[in-house]
Design a protein around this motif. Structure first.
Motif, PDB file in Angstrom:
ATOM      1  N   VAL A 333       1.001  -1.489  -0.220  1.00 51.78           N
ATOM      2  CA  VAL A 333       0.050  -0.180   0.115  1.00 51.78           C
ATOM      3  C   VAL A 333       0.663   1.328  -0.386  1.00 51.78           C
ATOM      4  CG1 VAL A 333      -1.841   1.188   1.613  1.00 51.78           C
ATOM      5  CG2 VAL A 333      -2.116  -1.175   0.936  1.00 51.78           C
ATOM      6  N   ALA A 334       1.871   1.600   0.587  1.00 50.55           N
ATOM      7  CA  ALA A 334       2.621   2.660   1.059  1.00 50.55           C
ATOM      8  C   ALA A 334       3.510   2.494  -0.693  1.00 50.55           C
ATOM      9  CB  ALA A 334       3.854   2.237   2.317  1.00 50.55           C
ATOM     10  N   ALA A 335       4.045   1.232  -0.898  1.00 43.75           N
ATOM     11  CA  ALA A 335       4.501   1.737  -2.292  1.00 43.75           C
ATOM     12  C   ALA A 335       3.625   2.470  -3.320  1.00 43.75           C
ATOM     13  CB  ALA A 335       5.081   1.184  -3.025  1.00 43.75           C
ATOM     14  N   ILE A 336       2.319   1.774  -3.146  1.00 46.34           N
ATOM     15  CA  ILE A 336       1.995   2.489  -4.255  1.00 46.34           C
ATOM     16  C   ILE A 336       0.873   3.988  -4.109  1.00 46.34           C
ATOM     17  CG2 ILE A 336      -0.802   2.026  -5.586  1.00 46.34           C
ATOM     18  CD1 ILE A 336      -0.313  -1.390  -5.206  1.00 46.34           C
ATOM     19  N   ALA A 337       0.944   4.241  -2.927  1.00 48.02           N
ATOM     20  CA  ALA A 337       0.017   5.262  -3.074  1.00 48.02           C
ATOM     21  C   ALA A 337       1.587   6.613  -2.960  1.00 48.02           C
ATOM     22  CB  ALA A 337      -0.003   5.440  -1.134  1.00 48.02           C
ATOM     23  N   SER A 338       2.863   5.843  -2.798  1.00 46.46           N
ATOM     24  CA  SER A 338       4.008   7.179  -2.798  1.00 46.46           C
ATOM     25  C   SER A 338       4.449   7.595  -4.906  1.00 46.46           C
ATOM     26  CB  SER A 338       5.209   6.614  -2.953  1.00 46.46           C
ATOM     27  OG  SER A 338       5.510   5.222  -3.606  1.00 46.46           O
ATOM     28  N   ARG A 339       3.408   6.428  -4.997  1.00 40.31           N
ATOM     29  CA  ARG A 339       3.227   6.897  -6.909  1.00 40.31           C
ATOM     30  C   ARG A 339       2.541   7.036  -7.976  1.00 40.31           C
ATOM     31  NH1 ARG A 339       4.606   0.994 -10.533  1.00 40.31           N
ATOM     32  NH2 ARG A 339       3.736   2.242 -11.487  1.00 40.31           N
ATOM     33  N   THR A 340       1.201   7.561  -6.915  1.00 42.29           N
ATOM     34  CA  THR A 340       0.143   8.073  -6.755  1.00 42.29           C
ATOM     35  C   THR A 340       0.001   9.019  -6.755  1.00 42.29           C
ATOM     36  OG1 THR A 340      -1.572   5.623  -6.267  1.00 42.29           O
ATOM     37  CG2 THR A 340      -2.738   7.459  -7.327  1.00 42.29           C
TER      38      THR A 340
END
Length: 544
Positions: A333-340
């Motif tokens: 989740v943190a990785a996806i949020a960082s690139r959203t």
């Protein structure tokens, strides 16, 4: 162009040192390296790569990059103070090409085409220089021919004017005229030959240009073809060896405490390996690794893969592992949020909500959205984000993490942040999200186990609002048709009322004006009443 495939068998033989071309290249590079009179750890630090990678390059168990070979040659030349012989450098490059051909035929074809393109460019430049030189020479010869014609005309005029002079002078003039005539004819023949040479040079230049453009197109097509395949790259090991060999290699590196190299290879695997193998690595790491390794690997997948791949990976993760362990899911989740970003948030959120199956399909999308809510710095930014992604259309249990993120604004300097978000949702016509956020924000539990600390905090937040915001909040609570929320808020205001309890009285008046006082005391067949008997007595006495 037909794609040239590699065999995974050859790649595993590289690791075992069984490919003669790679082993021979390693021997040559090791001999070069020994002339530097430094150890491999020193050299690895000098060129900023891991020492185990240098060791594999020099032992012939890993194909070195072209840049590594060129850098080593340059280091040796600088150390000696003289350049290596051209034949020696060509031989080393030829050995690298031979090793590349057995390891990765497609990359070898591309490298060969690039070299041929460079030669073609040089040939085209040489042909262009030849054409220019022939043009200059032709101009010079034509100028000489014009000068000779002028001299010949002048001599003929002189001869005609002096025909009555002595015969000796006539003979001399005639001889000069004949000589100039012969020279002019020779120049004219030379000019014709130069014109023919020029036409041939221009033809060769045109052919060289056509060949260069054809080669360039072939290089571009092959680069595009290789780019559409899984990334390879001659430096990596993660895609150059079968999965079982790669896993055995990781175990060896961990045992020998080569942690940086192992982490780098795992990051590369997260980026380039097929998703089936990535998912298999997740399960393998769960057995042979530890929580830190598996979380880092999953985070790399979320950071480095395309959005399409990340969506597929989420779907498989949910399918095989359900909601997954908390750490794995949080890392992803943190990785996806960082690139959203604001530009792709709608697409990412909606795609993530379709991940998985059954009632688990919304979990990752909800958690990513909650991470984005926590990242916002202004209440109105949170409201705009939730409106943009259409979160109001979701059911309350599908945005549970988001609602909790709305309610948890402790990291913000403005203590009123969460309540301001709720009021913003009310004003923007998103009552379901407002109700969900308010439910998370107001005190937990019901009488008599309501948290005194949370009730005191909520009372302080309401007290900190301006008059207009309180009116919006109390009007929403009174019209929300939810005795649970109204009762919890009324009980919190009642327990921490000061003096005359003006905040509680304003809420009660709003409920009375809307004929909603009964929301505080619903008939509950199961469980405890929301409001305390003391609050019931207070309400009865106030409105008797």
């Amino acid at each position: 162009m037909a794609e040239i495939a590699r065999t995974s068998g050859a790649s595993s033989r590289i690791e075992r040192g069984e490919l003669a071309e790679v082993a021979e290249l390693g021997n040559v590079l090791k001999k070069l390296f020994t002339t530097l009179d430094i150890n491999q750890s020193q050299y690895a630090r000098r060129i900023h790569i891991d020492k185990s990678t240098v060791s594999r390059y020099l032992s012939g168990t890993r194909l070195p990059t072209k840049e590594f070979v060129q850098r080593l040659v340059s280091e040796v030349e600088e150390d000696r103070g003289v350049p290596l012989q051209r034949e020696a450098k060509e031989a080393i490059h030829g050995q690298w090409l031979a090793a590349l051909q057995v390891c990765d035929p497609a990359e070898h074809t591309l490298e060969t085409l690039r070299a041929e393109l460079a030669r073609s460019k040089r040939n085209a430049e040489r042909a262009h220089r030849n054409v220019e030189a022939l043009h200059r020479l032709l101009e010079q010869k034509e100028s000489e021919a014009h000068a000779a014609a002028d001299d010949l005309t002048r001599l003929r005029l002189d001869w005609s004017a002096e025909r009555t002079a002595a015969s000796r002078e006539q003979l001399q003039l005639r001889q000069e005229c004949d000589s100039l005539s012969s020279s002019r004819e020779a120049l004219l023949r030379e000019i014709e030959q130069l014109k023919e040479d020029l036409r041939e040079a221009e033809r060769q230049r045109a052919e060289a240009e056509v060949h260069r453009h054809e080669l360039r197109d072939r290089v571009l097509r092959l680069e595009e073809e290789l780019a559409e395949r899984e990334p390879t790259g001659t430096a990596g090991t993660a895609v150059r060896i079968p999965l079982d060999v790669f896993q055995a290699q990781l175990l060896r590196m961990w045992k020998e405490e080569e942690f940086p190299e192992a982490a780098r290879d795992l990051t590369e695997a997260a980026w380039v390996r097929p998703l089936d193998e990535v998912a298999a690595l997740v399960d393998w790491l769960a057995i042979h690794g530890d929580e830190e390794k598996i979380n880092a690997f999953v985070a790399d997948v979320g950071r480095l893969r395309s959005i399409e791949d990340v969506i597929q990976f989420c779907r498989r993760l949910m399918l095989w592992r359900g909601d997954g362990s908390r750490g794995i899911l949080d890392s992803l989740v943190a990785a996806i949020a960082s690139r959203t970003t604001e530009r792709n948030v709608v697409r990412v959120y909606r795609e993530l909500r379709r991940v998985g199956f059954g009632n688990r399909g919304y979990v990752i999308g909800d958690r990513v959205l909650s991470a984005l809510v926590r990242r916002a710095n202004e209440p109105l930014a949170v409201v705009a984000l939730l409106r943009k992604v259409g979160a109001e259309e979701c059911s309350p249990h599908e945005v549970r993490a988001t609602a909790y993120a709305v309610a948890s604004g402790s990291r913000h300097s403005n203590a009123l942040f969460p309540l301001l978000v709720v009021i913003g949702l009310i004003n923007e016509g998103m009552p379901k999200l407002a109700r969900a956020g308010l439910s998370e924000l107001c005190p937990r539990g019901v009488y008599p186990v309501m948290s005194g600390q949370r009730a005191a905090r909520f009372h302080a937040l309401v007290e900190g609002l301006d008059e207009g915001s309180r009116d919006v909040l109390f009007g929403f609570v009174a019209g929300a048709d939810s005795g649970h929320i109204a009762g919890r808020i009324a009980e919190a205001l009642f327990q921490h009322r000061e003096g005359e309890g003006k905040l509680l009285d304003r809420l009660l008046d709003e409920l009375r004006d809307r004929d909603a006082l009964e929301l505080l005391f619903p008939e509950i067949s199961v469980g405890r009443p929301v409001a305390s008997p003391e609050l019931r007595t207070y309400v009865t006495n106030r409105y008797r």
